[in-house]
Design a protein around this motif. Sequence first.
Motif, PDB file in Angstrom:
ATOM      1  N   VAL A 319       0.853  -1.180   0.000  1.00  0.00           N
ATOM      2  CA  VAL A 319       0.000   0.000   0.000  1.00  0.00           C
ATOM      3  C   VAL A 319       0.894   1.237   0.000  1.00  0.00           C
ATOM      4  CG1 VAL A 319      -1.833   1.270   1.161  1.00  0.00           C
ATOM      5  CG2 VAL A 319      -1.797  -1.233   1.245  1.00  0.00           C
ATOM      6  N   MET A 320       0.699   2.108  -0.984  1.00  0.00           N
ATOM      7  CA  MET A 320       1.503   3.321  -1.100  1.00  0.00           C
ATOM      8  C   MET A 320       0.624   4.549  -0.907  1.00  0.00           C
ATOM      9  SD  MET A 320       4.129   2.556  -4.214  1.00  0.00           S
ATOM     10  CE  MET A 320       5.008   0.970  -4.308  1.00  0.00           C
ATOM     11  N   THR A 321       0.997   5.355   0.076  1.00  0.00           N
ATOM     12  CA  THR A 321       0.324   6.646   0.255  1.00  0.00           C
ATOM     13  C   THR A 321       1.201   7.717  -0.370  1.00  0.00           C
ATOM     14  OG1 THR A 321       1.323   6.812   2.463  1.00  0.00           O
ATOM     15  CG2 THR A 321      -0.925   5.987   2.323  1.00  0.00           C
ATOM     16  N   ARG A 322       0.541   8.664  -1.052  1.00  0.00           N
ATOM     17  CA  ARG A 322       1.297   9.685  -1.784  1.00  0.00           C
ATOM     18  C   ARG A 322       0.725  11.074  -1.520  1.00  0.00           C
ATOM     19  NH1 ARG A 322       5.207   9.052  -5.046  1.00  0.00           N
ATOM     20  NH2 ARG A 322       5.846   6.989  -5.764  1.00  0.00           N
ATOM     21  N   ALA A 323       1.622  12.012  -1.262  1.00  0.00           N
ATOM     22  CA  ALA A 323       1.236  13.406  -1.101  1.00  0.00           C
ATOM     23  C   ALA A 323       0.764  13.961  -2.438  1.00  0.00           C
ATOM     24  CB  ALA A 323       2.419  14.221  -0.587  1.00  0.00           C
ATOM     25  N   ARG A 344      -3.713   2.449  -8.277  1.00  0.00           N
ATOM     26  CA  ARG A 344      -3.248   1.475  -7.287  1.00  0.00           C
ATOM     27  C   ARG A 344      -2.638   2.137  -6.057  1.00  0.00           C
ATOM     28  NH1 ARG A 344       0.622  -1.404 -11.500  1.00  0.00           N
ATOM     29  NH2 ARG A 344       1.081   0.827 -11.733  1.00  0.00           N
ATOM     30  N   VAL A 345      -2.636   3.459  -5.994  1.00  0.00           N
ATOM     31  CA  VAL A 345      -2.060   4.137  -4.842  1.00  0.00           C
ATOM     32  C   VAL A 345      -3.144   4.947  -4.127  1.00  0.00           C
ATOM     33  CG1 VAL A 345       0.144   4.296  -6.062  1.00  0.00           C
ATOM     34  CG2 VAL A 345      -1.383   6.287  -6.032  1.00  0.00           C
ATOM     35  N   VAL A 346      -2.773   5.524  -2.998  1.00  0.00           N
ATOM     36  CA  VAL A 346      -3.685   6.367  -2.215  1.00  0.00           C
ATOM     37  C   VAL A 346      -3.174   7.794  -2.301  1.00  0.00           C
ATOM     38  CG1 VAL A 346      -4.628   6.860   0.068  1.00  0.00           C
ATOM     39  CG2 VAL A 346      -4.273   4.482  -0.662  1.00  0.00           C
ATOM     40  N   ALA A 347      -3.877   8.642  -3.053  1.00  0.00           N
ATOM     41  CA  ALA A 347      -3.490  10.041  -3.225  1.00  0.00           C
ATOM     42  C   ALA A 347      -4.170  10.883  -2.148  1.00  0.00           C
ATOM     43  CB  ALA A 347      -3.886  10.532  -4.612  1.00  0.00           C
ATOM     44  N   VAL A 348      -3.375  11.730  -1.466  1.00  0.00           N
ATOM     45  CA  VAL A 348      -3.843  12.418  -0.266  1.00  0.00           C
ATOM     46  C   VAL A 348      -3.708  13.933  -0.422  1.00  0.00           C
ATOM     47  CG1 VAL A 348      -3.635  12.595   2.243  1.00  0.00           C
ATOM     48  CG2 VAL A 348      -3.065  10.435   1.090  1.00  0.00           C
ATOM     49  N   GLY A 413       2.111  21.233   4.598  1.00  0.00           N
ATOM     50  CA  GLY A 413       2.113  20.668   3.247  1.00  0.00           C
ATOM     51  C   GLY A 413       1.429  19.320   3.175  1.00  0.00           C
ATOM     52  N   THR A 414       1.178  18.867   1.952  1.00  0.00           N
ATOM     53  CA  THR A 414       0.637  17.519   1.781  1.00  0.00           C
ATOM     54  C   THR A 414       1.665  16.483   2.225  1.00  0.00           C
ATOM     55  OG1 THR A 414       1.324  17.525  -0.553  1.00  0.00           O
ATOM     56  CG2 THR A 414      -0.938  18.170  -0.081  1.00  0.00           C
ATOM     57  N   SER A 415       2.917  16.888   2.359  1.00  0.00           N
ATOM     58  CA  SER A 415       3.936  16.003   2.946  1.00  0.00           C
ATOM     59  C   SER A 415       3.553  15.592   4.356  1.00  0.00           C
ATOM     60  CB  SER A 415       5.294  16.705   2.985  1.00  0.00           C
ATOM     61  OG  SER A 415       5.861  16.802   1.709  1.00  0.00           O
ATOM     62  N   GLY A 416       2.744  16.417   5.041  1.00  0.00           N
ATOM     63  CA  GLY A 416       2.311  16.079   6.393  1.00  0.00           C
ATOM     64  C   GLY A 416       0.993  15.347   6.441  1.00  0.00           C
TER      65      GLY A 416
END
Length: 815
Positions: A319-323, A344-348, A413-416
Amino acid sequence: MFRWCVLLNTCCAGVVSGEEAVQAFRFKTPHSTEYSVSIPGKGTLRAASGLDWLKVSEGPDDNRRIEIGNRVILGVEAGVNVSKLLSGTALIRARDFAPNIVILQAPDALSAALAAERFAGLDSVWLSHPERKFHRPVAGRYASPPNDPYFSLQWYLEHRNGNGNLTGPGLNVRAAWPFSRGEGVVVAVGDDGVELSHPEFVNAAAGQPHFNFENGTPNGNPVTQADIHSTAVAGLILAEGQNGIGMTGVAPAAKLVSWKILSATETALSDMFQYQSNVVSVQNHSWVLASRRLAGPSVVELVGLSNALTHGRQGRGTVMTRAGGNDREAWGNVNDDGFINDPRVVAVAAVRNTGRVAAYSNPGACLLVSAASGDTGFPTLFTTDRQGALGYNQIGFANDFANYAFDSTGFTGTSGSAPQIAGLVALLLSANPNLTIRDVQLILALSARQFDFSDPAVFTNRAGLLFSHNTGYGVPDAGEAMQLALHWSNRPPIMQVNLVSTNVLSIPDQGTYARATGVGVPTNLFSITGEIVPDSLDPEPGPQFGPGENLRPNPSTLTLPLTFVGQATNAIAIDLAGKGALIERGIATFSEKIKRVEDAGAAFAIIFNNDTNAPEELIQMGLTQRTDIISIFIGQTNGLALRDLVATNSELRAQIVMEGPLYEFTITNQMICEHVGVRIKTSHTFRSDLRITLESPSGTLSILARRSYDVIGHGSGPADWTYYSTANFLEPTAGHWKVRIVDEDAGGSGSVFHAELILRGVPIEDADSDGLDDAWEMSAFGNLAEGPLGDPDKDGYINSREQVMGTNPAALDSH
């Protein structure tokens, strides 16, 4: 229906187990529902006489704690005489609960069950069952606050007021911690290197497969003083909790892997994605590739990425979460980055502590969920920092505050936001390791909540889910997500359907215009080129903000009479209902003018230029995203011509139009939709001029590309790009899908020569095209009359959700 001899109070014994018998009763709840009632004692109904409560279940796999009591809930058709129904029984009319619904008191629970089953056999009765007691599991129980002294500063984990009520976009993590704290799950942070000697990481990082993919060494630590990002990210995921120091991460018992990757080669990055993929369950990537350009994984990077997503975690997928990226104010779009624009990823995305999208957070149709983060003028995130004065916090505190970033030195940021979702995923996989990537995505979407309903981009899709191009499905509730994960059944295998059109269609330059029609209207006014309001992404200061799709026709407004209102400097006294307004530029702001005609009832507004120095110049009208009607700006010559026609021609009609290539795809495959993709190949001169939308058979509109400003100037294309959308989750797929391409700026040209629709979902039989499987509907309701938005058991879960959750839509669910 009434199968018992009440006078004798005896019956044939049911299924006896030890000293307990199980007997079936059928009630109306309002749907026909069969309960297995446990009869204690010697296995006869006589043994149950006098008991106020009896245990029941709906089948051998129902492990919920449900009891039925000594009262009957009875619903009758209008005009039915309830007193007549009760004549000769031992039932007492205890309470008139609602129109045509009464509560009846019986001597005991068995008598209530017998009477309820008898009433359920009457055509004039639509509701009849004993009152039920649902012993709900600990979804409402919260873990005690950890002993980490700075937990109270972590508002993003649970945003509560003084009364303890949730008031903002926190993850509500303490509702998940009684079930999991991330034990047994390894999370990798692919970034600039985590300071592994930090007290919050020493235990979590011990013995894990750290690696520096930039120099090929097994060391995941920072190398330079500039390597500070990864340490802040890691703390949000899994800073050690309950250790009496500092803070806690979302998954405080998970294990940490640090991979240094930001300057790695493409082959090294490919190796990173699949490195230890049966050990590492979750990867967080708080970095982006594209910034106002189309860019995606290289061929070799895609190999490693696909291997991890397909074969990782013993075939369940890493499972990959991505900013989602921080270029909103520079017209960035999540769909432009191929690493994030992947089904296939989780965009946040990121939201402020108020729930409103952060001013920097990129919009996009492929966003799945959001999490809280900092913003200018709003609280930042409290998280781990390089120790001493090396990180974001260089104040040099004498105590351990020096090891954390907060307040003005805090993280944003979306990094957080992405690492918080990575931590939540770790909690879910710890509780249910069998979840696949698709299972995780659906659980996150179903547990998410929107917090900013003044965002005009929030809409409800056909399946009843709230979606926004700003925030995806919103901020997940960790407690709700955990309950879903604990009871989740893996989704059936995915099916993909591709339809391709190679019909070459030209893209008209600046296909946005006002159209005037009617007897006596000159042909030169049939298509008046104009500027549709800019697709502003600025979330301030008004309550309404981008992406401004409510201000664009799709593809045209109604054709209506036109009224000239001058410069609209004051409130409009005339009634403009059912009309368009023609306005002259000048004195007041565009938003003020448009708001005045909007208040007078106008359906749309056409504003014409009156600048004597540049009368035909078409300008983008600022701040008009704070209005609710579609508007367009046109040149002076055509504006004056329209003004004169309004005064002399009662036959004049006008509308606002967006025109461009339209591709329609007819889908006969009946599926429960998940991701939808659109592959586009064009020869257009300027990619940034184009707006590309997808409309589902249900009317859900996904904005795949929007007018922007390409970082490489006016780059051409899209030469070959696939855009994905999450907006259609759980919708039915059968019907007509529409892909539309519009040029919104002057000076470019080109054609579309390939348009492809990609549908991903679970096949079902769906004769009425409502997104509910026919067999499931018949089993649950006995007919196909129920729709996806129905909630017959009134438990807050609509049918579309209950179908994928695997719960009974005709019975209250306890999770």
